[in-house]
Design a protein around this motif. Structure first.
Motif, PDB file in Angstrom:
ATOM      1  N   GLU A  78      -6.908  45.585  64.090  1.00 22.73           N
ATOM      2  CA  GLU A  78      -5.651  45.915  63.835  1.00 22.73           C
ATOM      3  C   GLU A  78      -5.016  45.248  62.481  1.00 22.73           C
ATOM      4  O   GLU A  78      -4.123  45.610  61.856  1.00 22.73           O
ATOM      5  CB  GLU A  78      -4.676  45.944  64.934  1.00 22.73           C
ATOM      6  N   ALA A 124      -3.368  46.165  58.985  1.00 25.08           N
ATOM      7  CA  ALA A 124      -1.948  45.986  58.581  1.00 25.08           C
ATOM      8  C   ALA A 124      -1.870  45.122  57.503  1.00 25.08           C
ATOM      9  O   ALA A 124      -1.010  45.248  56.618  1.00 25.08           O
ATOM     10  CB  ALA A 124      -1.375  45.258  60.029  1.00 25.08           C
ATOM     11  N   THR A 169       3.247  48.158  55.635  1.00 22.23           N
ATOM     12  CA  THR A 169       3.624  47.463  57.271  1.00 22.23           C
ATOM     13  C   THR A 169       4.617  46.712  57.113  1.00 22.23           C
ATOM     14  O   THR A 169       4.874  46.096  56.218  1.00 22.23           O
ATOM     15  CB  THR A 169       2.297  46.794  57.418  1.00 22.23           C
ATOM     16  N   SER A 170       5.671  47.153  57.841  1.00 22.60           N
ATOM     17  CA  SER A 170       6.984  46.631  57.956  1.00 22.60           C
ATOM     18  C   SER A 170       6.879  45.161  58.584  1.00 22.60           C
ATOM     19  O   SER A 170       6.237  44.538  59.262  1.00 22.60           O
ATOM     20  CB  SER A 170       7.942  47.607  58.693  1.00 22.60           C
ATOM     21  N   ASP A 176       8.839  44.075  60.865  1.00 20.44           N
ATOM     22  CA  ASP A 176       8.958  44.183  62.223  1.00 20.44           C
ATOM     23  C   ASP A 176       7.436  44.395  62.978  1.00 20.44           C
ATOM     24  O   ASP A 176       7.131  43.863  63.941  1.00 20.44           O
ATOM     25  CB  ASP A 176       9.630  45.287  62.704  1.00 20.44           C
ATOM     26  N   GLU A 177       6.774  45.334  62.162  1.00 16.27           N
ATOM     27  CA  GLU A 177       5.459  45.617  62.625  1.00 16.27           C
ATOM     28  C   GLU A 177       4.399  44.140  62.779  1.00 16.27           C
ATOM     29  O   GLU A 177       3.669  44.060  63.601  1.00 16.27           O
ATOM     30  CB  GLU A 177       4.782  46.639  61.923  1.00 16.27           C
ATOM     31  N   CYS A 210       5.439  41.946  65.757  1.00 12.98           N
ATOM     32  CA  CYS A 210       4.888  42.521  66.956  1.00 12.98           C
ATOM     33  C   CYS A 210       3.562  42.012  66.985  1.00 12.98           C
ATOM     34  O   CYS A 210       2.884  41.583  67.963  1.00 12.98           O
ATOM     35  CB  CYS A 210       5.298  43.986  66.904  1.00 12.98           C
TER      36      CYS A 210
END
Length: 102
Positions: A52, A56, A62-63, A65-66, A69
């Motif tokens: 993942e 990303a 990809t933000s 915030d993402e 996380c």
């Protein structure tokens, strides 16, 4: 019963995030099998998170915030994998003392 050097570091922590250890001569006992199963899940989760993370990083959309996380999840997975490595390293050192010099 095992000696203190042969205690197995378990893949979970106790109250106050203190390490938990298992003392047993039965490597096929319930607690040993439970710890093996949890370690397998933890390592599988880490593998999935690595994939993942690679995706990303390759994705320009990809933000932040993402990413935050994902970093939080990776931190937890790395903590778990480190604990598994420490446990297995400790077991290997006590099982094969001549190899612990590596």
């Amino acid at each position: 019963m095992t000696t203190p050097n042969e205690l197995r570091l378990l893949p979970w922590s106790g109250p106050g995030d203190k390490p938990c250890y298992l003392s047993t001569d039965d490597l096929d006992g319930y607690m040993s099998r439970l710890a093996d199963g949890i370690e397998a899940v933890q390592l599988g989760t880490a593998k999935e998170l690595l994939q993942e993370a690679s995706e990303a990083l390759d994705n320009q959309d990809t933000s932040p915030d993402e990413m935050r996380c994902l970093v939080a999840e990776l931190t937890g997975a790395l903590r778990d994998v480190y604990r598994v490595a420490m446990s297995h390293g400790r077991l290997r050192a006590t099982s094969y003392p001549s190899e612990s010099a590596y």
